[in-house]
Each structure stands twice: as C-alpha cells, then as structure tokens.
Scaffold this motif. Structure first.
Motif, PDB file in Angstrom:
ATOM      1  N   LEU B  22       0.858  -1.183   0.000  1.00 15.10           N
ATOM      2  CA  LEU B  22       0.000   0.000   0.000  1.00 15.10           C
ATOM      3  C   LEU B  22       0.898   1.238   0.000  1.00 15.10           C
ATOM      4  N   TYR B  23       0.566   2.184  -0.860  1.00 11.62           N
ATOM      5  CA  TYR B  23       1.286   3.463  -0.921  1.00 11.62           C
ATOM      6  C   TYR B  23       0.362   4.599  -0.512  1.00 11.62           C
ATOM      7  N   GLU B  24       0.896   5.568   0.200  1.00 12.15           N
ATOM      8  CA  GLU B  24       0.143   6.800   0.470  1.00 12.15           C
ATOM      9  C   GLU B  24       0.544   7.821  -0.594  1.00 12.15           C
ATOM     10  N   VAL B  25      -0.425   8.607  -1.033  1.00 15.12           N
ATOM     11  CA  VAL B  25      -0.199   9.540  -2.137  1.00 15.12           C
ATOM     12  C   VAL B  25      -0.336  10.982  -1.647  1.00 15.12           C
ATOM     13  N   PHE B  26       0.632  11.811  -2.031  1.00 12.44           N
ATOM     14  CA  PHE B  26       0.647  13.229  -1.663  1.00 12.44           C
ATOM     15  C   PHE B  26       0.738  14.054  -2.945  1.00 12.44           C
ATOM     16  N   VAL B  27      -0.112  15.055  -3.062  1.00 14.36           N
ATOM     17  CA  VAL B  27      -0.140  15.849  -4.294  1.00 14.36           C
ATOM     18  C   VAL B  27       0.088  17.325  -3.970  1.00 14.36           C
ATOM     19  N   ARG B  28       0.966  17.948  -4.744  1.00 12.13           N
ATOM     20  CA  ARG B  28       1.107  19.404  -4.678  1.00 12.13           C
ATOM     21  C   ARG B  28       0.120  20.004  -5.685  1.00 12.13           C
ATOM     22  N   GLY B  29      -0.855  20.723  -5.189  1.00  7.92           N
ATOM     23  CA  GLY B  29      -1.920  21.231  -6.043  1.00  7.92           C
ATOM     24  C   GLY B  29      -1.417  22.232  -7.057  1.00  7.92           C
ATOM     25  N   GLY B  39      -4.814  10.209  -0.443  1.00 12.06           N
ATOM     26  CA  GLY B  39      -5.376   8.863  -0.381  1.00 12.06           C
ATOM     27  C   GLY B  39      -4.284   7.830  -0.540  1.00 12.06           C
ATOM     28  N   SER B  40      -4.672   6.641  -0.905  1.00 17.64           N
ATOM     29  CA  SER B  40      -3.689   5.573  -1.015  1.00 17.64           C
ATOM     30  C   SER B  40      -4.011   4.699  -2.222  1.00 17.64           C
ATOM     31  N   LEU B  41      -3.070   3.840  -2.569  1.00 23.41           N
ATOM     32  CA  LEU B  41      -3.305   2.855  -3.631  1.00 23.41           C
ATOM     33  C   LEU B  41      -2.318   1.713  -3.483  1.00 23.41           C
ATOM     34  N   HIS B  42      -2.582   0.628  -4.181  1.00 24.30           N
ATOM     35  CA  HIS B  42      -1.657  -0.505  -4.187  1.00 24.30           C
ATOM     36  C   HIS B  42      -0.863  -0.489  -5.485  1.00 24.30           C
ATOM     37  N   ALA B  43       0.409  -0.830  -5.411  1.00 21.50           N
ATOM     38  CA  ALA B  43       1.219  -0.920  -6.626  1.00 21.50           C
ATOM     39  C   ALA B  43       2.359  -1.895  -6.384  1.00 21.50           C
ATOM     40  N   ALA B  44       2.873  -2.435  -7.507  1.00 16.21           N
ATOM     41  CA  ALA B  44       3.950  -3.421  -7.413  1.00 16.21           C
ATOM     42  C   ALA B  44       5.262  -2.752  -7.021  1.00 16.21           C
ATOM     43  N   ASP B  45       5.466  -1.507  -7.487  1.00 19.86           N
ATOM     44  CA  ASP B  45       6.688  -0.800  -7.126  1.00 19.86           C
ATOM     45  C   ASP B  45       6.457   0.717  -7.208  1.00 19.86           C
ATOM     46  N   ASP B  46       7.529   1.466  -6.923  1.00 12.22           N
ATOM     47  CA  ASP B  46       7.388   2.926  -6.846  1.00 12.22           C
ATOM     48  C   ASP B  46       6.919   3.533  -8.175  1.00 12.22           C
ATOM     49  N   ALA B  47       7.488   3.032  -9.279  1.00  7.88           N
ATOM     50  CA  ALA B  47       7.143   3.618 -10.579  1.00  7.88           C
ATOM     51  C   ALA B  47       5.665   3.404 -10.891  1.00  7.88           C
ATOM     52  N   MET B  48       5.195   2.206 -10.606  1.00  7.99           N
ATOM     53  CA  MET B  48       3.779   1.929 -10.858  1.00  7.99           C
ATOM     54  C   MET B  48       2.904   2.755  -9.924  1.00  7.99           C
ATOM     55  N   ALA B  49       3.362   2.949  -8.699  1.00 10.87           N
ATOM     56  CA  ALA B  49       2.583   3.744  -7.736  1.00 10.87           C
ATOM     57  C   ALA B  49       2.436   5.175  -8.252  1.00 10.87           C
ATOM     58  N   LEU B  50       3.508   5.724  -8.815  1.00 14.21           N
ATOM     59  CA  LEU B  50       3.435   7.088  -9.359  1.00 14.21           C
ATOM     60  C   LEU B  50       2.471   7.163 -10.542  1.00 14.21           C
ATOM     61  N   GLY B  51       2.576   6.180 -11.420  1.00 13.50           N
ATOM     62  CA  GLY B  51       1.700   6.166 -12.595  1.00 13.50           C
ATOM     63  C   GLY B  51       0.232   6.053 -12.198  1.00 13.50           C
ATOM     64  N   HIS B  52      -0.037   5.158 -11.269  1.00 15.08           N
ATOM     65  CA  HIS B  52      -1.415   4.994 -10.819  1.00 15.08           C
ATOM     66  C   HIS B  52      -1.904   6.227 -10.064  1.00 15.08           C
ATOM     67  N   ALA B  53      -1.008   6.832  -9.295  1.00  9.88           N
ATOM     68  CA  ALA B  53      -1.400   8.033  -8.544  1.00  9.88           C
ATOM     69  C   ALA B  53      -1.805   9.138  -9.515  1.00  9.88           C
ATOM     70  N   ARG B  54      -1.050   9.258 -10.618  1.00 10.84           N
ATOM     71  CA  ARG B  54      -1.403  10.273 -11.615  1.00 10.84           C
ATOM     72  C   ARG B  54      -2.793   9.989 -12.192  1.00 10.84           C
ATOM     73  N   ASP B  55      -3.029   8.718 -12.565  1.00 12.56           N
ATOM     74  CA  ASP B  55      -4.318   8.372 -13.180  1.00 12.56           C
ATOM     75  C   ASP B  55      -5.480   8.519 -12.200  1.00 12.56           C
ATOM     76  N   LEU B  56      -5.197   8.185 -10.950  1.00  6.56           N
ATOM     77  CA  LEU B  56      -6.291   8.135  -9.975  1.00  6.56           C
ATOM     78  C   LEU B  56      -6.574   9.490  -9.332  1.00  6.56           C
ATOM     79  N   TYR B  57      -5.523  10.235  -9.024  1.00  2.44           N
ATOM     80  CA  TYR B  57      -5.738  11.441  -8.217  1.00  2.44           C
ATOM     81  C   TYR B  57      -5.540  12.755  -8.975  1.00  2.44           C
ATOM     82  N   SER B  65       2.796  18.002  -8.896  1.00  2.71           N
ATOM     83  CA  SER B  65       3.851  17.132  -8.384  1.00  2.71           C
ATOM     84  C   SER B  65       3.224  16.090  -7.456  1.00  2.71           C
ATOM     85  N   ILE B  66       3.745  14.864  -7.534  1.00  2.00           N
ATOM     86  CA  ILE B  66       3.194  13.771  -6.708  1.00  2.00           C
ATOM     87  C   ILE B  66       4.316  13.105  -5.919  1.00  2.00           C
ATOM     88  N   TRP B  67       4.065  12.822  -4.665  1.00  2.00           N
ATOM     89  CA  TRP B  67       4.926  11.940  -3.886  1.00  2.00           C
ATOM     90  C   TRP B  67       4.153  10.667  -3.592  1.00  2.00           C
TER      91      TRP B  67
END
Ligand SMILES: [Fe+2]
Ligand SMILES: [Fe+2]
Lengths: 327, 109
Positions: B22-29, B39-57, B65-67
């Motif tokens: 599980l990854y926690e997602v932080f966005v600079r508005g 919020g949060s999401l599941h991902a296999a690794d950091d790169a996938m977490a970033l990609g999913h965070a972009r699509d989801l949030y 910017s996303i952390w």
C-alpha cells in the motif's frame, strides 16, 4: 492504574464527545467495533457499486454515436473506477483488506447498489443514467461529505466534484436527443419510464423498514434518512423533466402547495427486495462480468509483480557492484 | 492517513496483487503549496505507484507534483489523542504573540 473496563468507558466517552462536537473520527482513533463494522460495510458496498456501475454504461462505449460522446462516456466510466478506488482506499484505513473486499464482491458476499442490475437497452439509457442515477448519487453523497468518518467524508468530497460532470453530460445528451426525431424523443421517454422507479429505489427501503439507519444517523455516518433523500431527489428532478419535455411515469406525482414539495407514489418495494436478493434482470450478468474481468487481469498482475521483482534485483546488484564495474 | 499498524503486507500466498504494498499519495496542487495527502493505492513498485497516482488522483489537473511513499514506511504518533505526546505544546503560552502586553501606542508590532 485504570481497569480495562474503565479505559473502555473513557474511550467511548471521548468518541461520543467527538461525534457530539461534530468533529471527524480519524483512522487511528479508538472507535466502537460496531461503528467500524458499519462503516466498512457501507463504504465497501459503495465502492462495489462504483465498480459494477461501470458495466451498464461501459457497454455503450464502443457504440457511442459520435467521437465526442465516446470520449465523454469513456471519461465518465473511468471516473466511476476512480470513485471505487477512493472508497476502497477509505475502507482500508479501517483495517479492511483490498484483496478481501474484492473477494467478497466476486463471491457475492457483499452487495452493490440494486440500480446496476438493470439493462441499458438504448443509447438514451446512457443519458438517463447520468441524469437520474448520478443525480440520485449526488443527493446521497453531498451530505456524506460531512460524514463523521474523516477518510470517507474526504473521498466523498472528491467524488461529488466529479459527479456534477456526470449528471450534466447525461442531461445534455437527452436535450440533444429531444431536439432530434420523433423516434429519438420516444427513445428518451422509454428510458425515463424504465429508470424512474429503480432510481427512486436507489435510496433504499422506506424509513419504516430500514433497521440500520437509526444507528448510522446517531453516529453521523448518514445525515438524512432514506425517505428524506428520496424526496429531495424528486423535488430536484421534476422541474428538470418539465424542461426536458418528458413525463415521469407516476400518476400520483403532483405539487403540494402546503408542503412546498412534490407528493409522489410508492415504489414497488417487493421489486427492490427481489433485485437485492439477486433476482434482478442483470444480477448474474454483472457478477459474471466482474469475475471474468478479475480472471482476465491475472496475467497483468503477475507480469507487474515479476517486473517489479526483477527491477529490485537489478538495483540490488548495481548497489553491490564495485564502482565503475558496469552492470 | 492510514495507520501503518493496520496494514501488514496484505497477506501472503493470495496471489500477486494481494501482495502489492500500500502506498500513500501526496499531491502538490500548484506551485507554492505543500504536498497534501490525498489517499492511497496498491502498486507493485514505486514507478507503478506514481503512474497509478497520476491516473487516480490527478485526472483534472489537481496537481503539479506527486509523492508516493509506502504506508509501512510512515512513522506516526500514537492513536490516543490525550497522549502526552502533544502536551508540551499546550503549556507554553509564551510561544504565542498574544502572550506579550505591548502598549497600544507602539506602532507596527
Ligand atoms: Fe460515481
Ligand atoms: Fe457518477
């Protein structure tokens, strides 16, 4: 020293005070087990509804009548996936496990909204879903933005921002069809006739038959009763129907001067019970499709896991390798 | 934020996705603002977490910017809000400007 009972009482008192002051409960706070259970059930059911809700409209993406409508519908259905994920994320803050929630849906152990068990037979259904179903969702969800559980309320804020696009694109689609041919107008009226009552049922059984509502309202998880939300939806929708030029299929629907609201007929609650129990027109199809999608995605999940593991091994090897030794 | 102690690895032996952290997602508005937890999401690794965070949030320009950070890497204060952890900040009124009496006729202070 405090005894376990005294500590429990103190926790409960602090929880009650948080609710009474209209403050939010956050994931790491102590909360009564029943509160946690109720929330997990409600949020999971809500999440499942968003995910299953992609199907009736998703079925029209390839058959949308123009590129504009296709792009809009695609974005809308993608939003619904997002809503599901925001909500699963909120459920996980309560200790629920994502894979377990998915399993519960797929195995039919948790429910989703009855509305998605009706078929979308013409493209007008896409418009009516946006207008009625997303409209009903807005009535339901705006008050949930003030729900007592912080992560749920915050997810609802995000969702509500997006629902407004959903409702408007549906209504605009119908306006366009109503400016078209007689056949198109008839198609819109037919969709309205089919979706009106199921949409009213979306708010759940009548208050007199909704045993869990009282607790949810005391905990401020829910802010309004099913019947009140249903009335709000009717009040909001009737003038929109007049503007659109369609008739809502309820002979009892009329303006009540005294209450300043609309009176309306009673939905067929036995139909709602049947659909909830699994006997709606599309229950089996929706579940089969969801299971299929999960199974079809297995290789993607496996490949992503393998790729992540390979990358991790490479990084580790690179870190071990002496400087300048190449990879 | 999701409490770390509530999330283990999602359970071993239940297939690949189940094991994704599980990854926690932080966005600079926008520029000039802090990253905020969304919020949060599941991902296999950091790169996938970033990609999913972009699509989801950030489907509607919600961020510049996303952390992403694994939930299990977050250390958090204890759950008990009456915990003495925050107590030291309660009794130091002299940290606030209102603690100091300044005559009204002193300008700009
Ligand atoms: Fe939605
Ligand atoms: Fe929607």
């Amino acid at each position: 020293m405090t005894t376990p009972d005294a500590a429990e009482e103190e926790h409960q008192a602090r929880f009650d005070a948080t609710i009474a002051r209209d403050q939010r409960v956050e994931p790491r706070d102590w909360m009564p087990e029943a509160y946690r259970r109720t929330l997990v059930r409600q949020i999971a059911q809500h999440a499942h509804s968003e995910i299953i809700g992609m199907q009736p409209e998703g079925a029209w993406i390839t058959r949308a009548p123009s590129l504009r409508r296709k792009a809009i519908l695609f974005a809308k259905v993608q939003d619904e996936a997002g809503h599901g994920l925001y909500l699963y994320s909120a459920a996980e803050t309560l200790g629920a496990d994502r894979a377990d929630l998915t399993a519960r849906l797929i195995e039919g152990r948790q429910k989703y909204s009855s509305i998605f068990n009706y078929p979308t037979v013409t493209f007008a259904d896409v418009g009516v879903i946006g207008w009625f179903v997303d409209g009903a969702a807005i009535c339901n969800q705006v008050p949930l933005c003030r729900s007592s559980y912080g992560p749920y309320a915050r997810a609802m804020v995000r969702i509500c921002k997006e629902e407004s696009f959903h409702q408007r694109q549906g209504y605009e689609l119908l306006l366009t069809m109503m400016r078209g041919t007689d056949a198109q107008r008839a198609m819109v009226q037919d969709a309205v006739d089919r979706w009106w009552w199921p949409s009213l049922m979306m708010f759940g059984p009548p208050d007199s038959d909704s045993p869990n509502s009282a607790a949810s309202m005391a905990w401020k998880i829910k802010r309004h009763s099913n019947d009140e939300l249903r009335r709000r939806f009717v009040d909001m929708t009737v003038p929109q129907a007049e503007k659109l030029g369609v008739t809502l299929p309820d002979p009892e629907l009329r303006w009540n001067e005294e209450s300043g609201r609309y009176d309306f007929g009673t939905p067929d609650w036995s139909e709602l019970q049947r659909v909830i129990k699994g006997d709606g027109p599309c229950n089996a199809e929706r579940m089969a499709r969801r299971r299929e999608a999960h199974a079809e995605g297995a290789w993607v999940r496996e490949a992503a896991t393998a790729h992540a593991a390979k990358q991790a091994r490479r990084r580790a090897r690179r870190a071990e390798a002496p400087e300048g030794a190449g990879v | 934020m999701s409490g770390t102690e509530q999330h283990g690895s999602g359970g071993a032996g239940r297939g690949p996705q189940e094991g994704w952290p599980l990854y926690e997602v932080f966005v600079r508005g926008k520029r000039g603002l802090n990253h905020v937890h969304v919020g949060s999401l599941h991902a296999a690794d950091d790169a996938m977490a970033l990609g999913h965070a972009r699509d989801l949030y950030t489907r509607r320009n919600e961020g510049v910017s996303i952390w992403v950070v694994r939930s299990s890497h977050i250390a958090a204060s204890t759950r008990d809000e009456k915990d003495p952890f925050f107590a030291p900040s309660a009794d130091k009124v002299y940290r606030h400007p209102t603690f100091y009496d300044i005559p009204d006729d002193v300008p700009h202070i």
